[in-house]
Design a protein around this motif. Sequence first.
Motif, PDB file in Angstrom:
ATOM      1  N   MET A   1     -13.725   3.016 -43.612  1.00 50.58           N
ATOM      2  CA  MET A   1     -14.939   3.911 -43.330  1.00 50.58           C
ATOM      3  C   MET A   1     -15.317   4.894 -44.537  1.00 50.58           C
ATOM      4  O   MET A   1     -15.454   5.889 -44.523  1.00 50.58           O
ATOM      5  N   SER A   2     -15.426   4.244 -45.587  1.00 52.47           N
ATOM      6  CA  SER A   2     -15.844   4.850 -47.004  1.00 52.47           C
ATOM      7  C   SER A   2     -17.070   4.223 -47.444  1.00 52.47           C
ATOM      8  O   SER A   2     -17.290   3.232 -47.559  1.00 52.47           O
ATOM      9  N   TYR A   3     -17.639   5.442 -47.809  1.00 50.86           N
ATOM     10  CA  TYR A   3     -19.315   5.093 -48.164  1.00 50.86           C
ATOM     11  C   TYR A   3     -19.815   5.686 -49.363  1.00 50.86           C
ATOM     12  O   TYR A   3     -19.227   6.746 -49.809  1.00 50.86           O
ATOM     13  N   ASP A   4     -20.867   5.348 -50.277  1.00 59.62           N
ATOM     14  CA  ASP A   4     -21.286   6.012 -51.419  1.00 59.62           C
ATOM     15  C   ASP A   4     -21.872   7.162 -50.738  1.00 59.62           C
ATOM     16  O   ASP A   4     -21.991   8.386 -51.254  1.00 59.62           O
ATOM     17  N   TYR A   5     -22.865   6.943 -49.701  1.00 56.00           N
ATOM     18  CA  TYR A   5     -23.624   7.971 -49.098  1.00 56.00           C
ATOM     19  C   TYR A   5     -23.554   8.134 -47.775  1.00 56.00           C
ATOM     20  O   TYR A   5     -23.924   6.882 -46.839  1.00 56.00           O
ATOM     21  N   CYS A   6     -23.537   9.287 -46.954  1.00 56.49           N
ATOM     22  CA  CYS A   6     -23.885   9.355 -45.635  1.00 56.49           C
ATOM     23  C   CYS A   6     -25.102  10.355 -45.290  1.00 56.49           C
ATOM     24  O   CYS A   6     -25.086  11.259 -46.191  1.00 56.49           O
ATOM     25  N   VAL A   7     -25.840   9.724 -44.543  1.00 52.05           N
ATOM     26  CA  VAL A   7     -27.132  10.754 -44.198  1.00 52.05           C
ATOM     27  C   VAL A   7     -27.036  10.888 -42.716  1.00 52.05           C
ATOM     28  O   VAL A   7     -26.699  10.033 -41.751  1.00 52.05           O
ATOM     29  N   ILE A   8     -26.979  12.173 -42.286  1.00 52.30           N
ATOM     30  CA  ILE A   8     -27.194  12.592 -40.985  1.00 52.30           C
ATOM     31  C   ILE A   8     -28.644  12.894 -40.525  1.00 52.30           C
ATOM     32  O   ILE A   8     -29.256  13.791 -40.966  1.00 52.30           O
ATOM     33  N   GLY A   9     -28.993  12.175 -39.274  1.00 53.97           N
ATOM     34  CA  GLY A   9     -30.308  12.173 -38.771  1.00 53.97           C
ATOM     35  C   GLY A   9     -31.314  11.127 -38.760  1.00 53.97           C
ATOM     36  O   GLY A   9     -31.433  10.446 -39.840  1.00 53.97           O
ATOM     37  N   GLY A  10     -31.372  10.629 -37.723  1.00 53.38           N
ATOM     38  CA  GLY A  10     -32.347   9.390 -37.560  1.00 53.38           C
ATOM     39  C   GLY A  10     -33.751   9.617 -37.150  1.00 53.38           C
ATOM     40  O   GLY A  10     -34.388   8.910 -36.610  1.00 53.38           O
ATOM     41  N   GLY A  11     -34.486  10.651 -37.605  1.00 51.42           N
ATOM     42  CA  GLY A  11     -35.687  11.021 -37.573  1.00 51.42           C
ATOM     43  C   GLY A  11     -36.333  10.450 -39.096  1.00 51.42           C
ATOM     44  O   GLY A  11     -35.690   9.837 -39.707  1.00 51.42           O
ATOM     45  N   ILE A  12     -37.786  10.661 -39.010  1.00 49.58           N
ATOM     46  CA  ILE A  12     -38.285   9.879 -40.314  1.00 49.58           C
ATOM     47  C   ILE A  12     -37.894  10.552 -41.516  1.00 49.58           C
ATOM     48  O   ILE A  12     -37.926   9.620 -42.405  1.00 49.58           O
ATOM     49  N   VAL A  13     -37.667  11.609 -41.739  1.00 48.32           N
ATOM     50  CA  VAL A  13     -37.159  12.120 -43.165  1.00 48.32           C
ATOM     51  C   VAL A  13     -35.587  11.509 -43.239  1.00 48.32           C
ATOM     52  O   VAL A  13     -35.603  10.923 -44.404  1.00 48.32           O
ATOM     53  N   GLY A  14     -34.871  11.523 -42.413  1.00 45.55           N
ATOM     54  CA  GLY A  14     -33.397  10.981 -42.756  1.00 45.55           C
ATOM     55  C   GLY A  14     -33.503   9.331 -42.902  1.00 45.55           C
ATOM     56  O   GLY A  14     -32.820   8.837 -43.801  1.00 45.55           O
ATOM     57  N   LEU A  15     -34.403   8.827 -42.063  1.00 43.68           N
ATOM     58  CA  LEU A  15     -34.599   7.375 -42.645  1.00 43.68           C
ATOM     59  C   LEU A  15     -35.289   7.170 -43.749  1.00 43.68           C
ATOM     60  O   LEU A  15     -34.825   6.125 -44.209  1.00 43.68           O
ATOM     61  N   ALA A  16     -36.222   7.895 -43.980  1.00 40.49           N
ATOM     62  CA  ALA A  16     -36.852   7.487 -45.211  1.00 40.49           C
ATOM     63  C   ALA A  16     -35.820   7.930 -46.553  1.00 40.49           C
ATOM     64  O   ALA A  16     -35.899   7.003 -47.598  1.00 40.49           O
ATOM     65  N   THR A  17     -35.090   8.720 -46.288  1.00 40.66           N
ATOM     66  CA  THR A  17     -34.132   8.995 -47.451  1.00 40.66           C
ATOM     67  C   THR A  17     -33.016   8.042 -47.427  1.00 40.66           C
ATOM     68  O   THR A  17     -32.665   7.483 -48.558  1.00 40.66           O
ATOM     69  N   ALA A  18     -32.354   7.682 -46.560  1.00 35.89           N
ATOM     70  CA  ALA A  18     -31.449   6.265 -46.539  1.00 35.89           C
ATOM     71  C   ALA A  18     -31.976   5.123 -47.069  1.00 35.89           C
ATOM     72  O   ALA A  18     -31.522   4.400 -47.891  1.00 35.89           O
ATOM     73  N   MET A  19     -33.490   4.837 -46.650  1.00 34.77           N
ATOM     74  CA  MET A  19     -34.100   3.629 -47.262  1.00 34.77           C
ATOM     75  C   MET A  19     -34.320   3.856 -48.770  1.00 34.77           C
ATOM     76  O   MET A  19     -33.996   2.946 -49.527  1.00 34.77           O
ATOM     77  N   GLN A  20     -34.522   4.906 -49.240  1.00 36.59           N
ATOM     78  CA  GLN A  20     -34.954   5.135 -50.742  1.00 36.59           C
ATOM     79  C   GLN A  20     -33.593   5.270 -51.506  1.00 36.59           C
ATOM     80  O   GLN A  20     -33.534   4.875 -52.478  1.00 36.59           O
ATOM     81  N   LEU A  21     -32.447   5.736 -50.783  1.00 37.77           N
ATOM     82  CA  LEU A  21     -31.169   5.494 -51.554  1.00 37.77           C
ATOM     83  C   LEU A  21     -30.988   4.172 -51.793  1.00 37.77           C
ATOM     84  O   LEU A  21     -30.296   3.587 -52.850  1.00 37.77           O
ATOM     85  N   LEU A  22     -31.236   3.304 -50.884  1.00 37.30           N
ATOM     86  CA  LEU A  22     -30.889   1.842 -51.055  1.00 37.30           C
ATOM     87  C   LEU A  22     -31.810   1.216 -51.783  1.00 37.30           C
ATOM     88  O   LEU A  22     -31.231   0.364 -52.749  1.00 37.30           O
ATOM     89  N   GLU A  23     -33.004   1.697 -52.137  1.00 35.31           N
ATOM     90  CA  GLU A  23     -34.139   1.180 -53.132  1.00 35.31           C
ATOM     91  C   GLU A  23     -33.593   1.578 -54.674  1.00 35.31           C
ATOM     92  O   GLU A  23     -33.621   0.829 -55.381  1.00 35.31           O
ATOM     93  N   ARG A  24     -33.128   2.669 -54.576  1.00 33.17           N
ATOM     94  CA  ARG A  24     -32.617   3.188 -55.741  1.00 33.17           C
ATOM     95  C   ARG A  24     -31.400   2.516 -56.168  1.00 33.17           C
ATOM     96  O   ARG A  24     -31.096   2.463 -57.400  1.00 33.17           O
ATOM     97  N   ARG A  25     -30.323   2.253 -55.328  1.00 28.58           N
ATOM     98  CA  ARG A  25     -29.145   1.893 -55.886  1.00 28.58           C
ATOM     99  C   ARG A  25     -28.926   0.571 -54.862  1.00 28.58           C
ATOM    100  O   ARG A  25     -28.130   0.662 -54.041  1.00 28.58           O
ATOM    101  N   PRO A  26     -29.523  -0.629 -55.429  1.00 28.50           N
ATOM    102  CA  PRO A  26     -29.306  -1.838 -54.403  1.00 28.50           C
ATOM    103  C   PRO A  26     -27.800  -2.122 -54.206  1.00 28.50           C
ATOM    104  O   PRO A  26     -26.947  -1.828 -55.481  1.00 28.50           O
ATOM    105  N   GLY A  27     -27.120  -2.363 -53.306  1.00 28.45           N
ATOM    106  CA  GLY A  27     -25.795  -2.579 -53.353  1.00 28.45           C
ATOM    107  C   GLY A  27     -24.874  -1.525 -52.996  1.00 28.45           C
ATOM    108  O   GLY A  27     -23.726  -1.567 -52.657  1.00 28.45           O
ATOM    109  N   ALA A  28     -25.578  -0.264 -52.951  1.00 26.04           N
ATOM    110  CA  ALA A  28     -24.679   1.006 -52.640  1.00 26.04           C
ATOM    111  C   ALA A  28     -24.456   0.968 -50.783  1.00 26.04           C
ATOM    112  O   ALA A  28     -24.973   0.401 -50.524  1.00 26.04           O
ATOM    113  N   SER A  29     -23.386   1.568 -50.673  1.00 25.14           N
ATOM    114  CA  SER A  29     -23.100   1.402 -49.132  1.00 25.14           C
ATOM    115  C   SER A  29     -23.500   2.811 -48.648  1.00 25.14           C
ATOM    116  O   SER A  29     -23.240   4.039 -49.247  1.00 25.14           O
TER     117      SER A  29
END
Length: 401
Positions: A1-29
């Motif tokens: 259960m170890s990740y690079d990033y944890c985002v709390i919140g499934g509203g539009i800002v939290g989702l946009a943040t998680a999406m852009q983290l993955l776009e900036r760092r492909p392969g990040a967990s």
Amino acid sequence: MSYDYCVIGGGIVGLATAMQLLERRPGASVVLLEKEGRLAAHQTGHNSGVIHAGVYYAPGSLKAELCRAGAAATKAFCRDNDIPFRTCGKLIVATNAAELERMGALEERARRNGIELTRLDRAGLAEAEPEIEGLGALHVPASAIVDYKRVAAAFGERIRASGGEIRLASPVTAIRETARGIEVDTDRTTINARMLVACAGLQSDRLARLAGLPITHRIVPFRGEYFVLDKKHEGRIRHLIYPVPDPALPFLGIHLTLMIDGSVTVGPNAVLGLSREREAKWSADLADLGAMAGFPGFWRMAQRNWRTGATEFLNSIWRRGYLDQCRKYYPPLELADLKPYPAGVRAQAVEADGRMVDDFLMLESARMLHVCNAPSPAATSALPIAARIVDRIEAKRADLG
């Protein structure tokens, strides 16, 4: 259960943040935690669906900048993902001399923000909207409508397609920051992450306190009540119809909104909420009420705004008063035209001195960033807000080495 990033919140800002983290760092967990059983369960799923152009915001302000960028980014995302949106334009209608004078100041503000608009006199307004009454209006052609639940769902699909993980029904019960990372307890498990972003909306102050951050504000819920108009009104209005805002009042006021499904809604008002997350009328949460009652800033805010609050409450229980707010620019409305429609609850950050926070508020530590206030137009601006959040969290990661 170890990740690079944890985002709390499934509203539009939290989702946009998680999406852009993955776009900036492909392969990040990346793992996103949402306490409800679905995404966009609260503010994102209960707003008016408007892609704002940015007329109302102070020139040079962060809100103005993010709104303009967000409107363009949201429309581009919708095009790329086959999400229907409609650029119907907005009319900001002045119904008396005082509003006409304020409209002039608003026009100047919009032009300084670089927003295309046209000033209409009474005849021009009648030509644009034959059934709308007013002395004049500002026509903002770039304003658009969309279903933000579909946008949020598409963000979620992009996260999963990029290797991210979304965990629903995962309320956070504890957050601990150590020299090595962040530990996040849910009611099921403990998650370890190098960095954490919390976009918890109506619970943002509680998550920040849970994480040990010093906060001076609290979230006060305001319930926005809508009606949907009888179907005979569909097609009779071509634009979004908004009032000229009164700078002395904390909220914008009731307006007519075209919805992407063809219906027309009217609202919202702004009534003090008895619960942060229960949208049904008169539905109360004792913990939320106790938290408000025990916060001095709430009483100072109430003292400053009691006249507005009393008017909003009266219009909430007396539909005729609500109707009168609409009929000043749309006279054909009758009481029977106001049909039930789901309400929404808005998270308003209030400081200890009673001041309503009108801008973005973020609290940070070495490994965390908490979005504690993301006011309208947060849905419109979600993508550039997320980009700023990712910039900050990546800078923190670089500092840590």
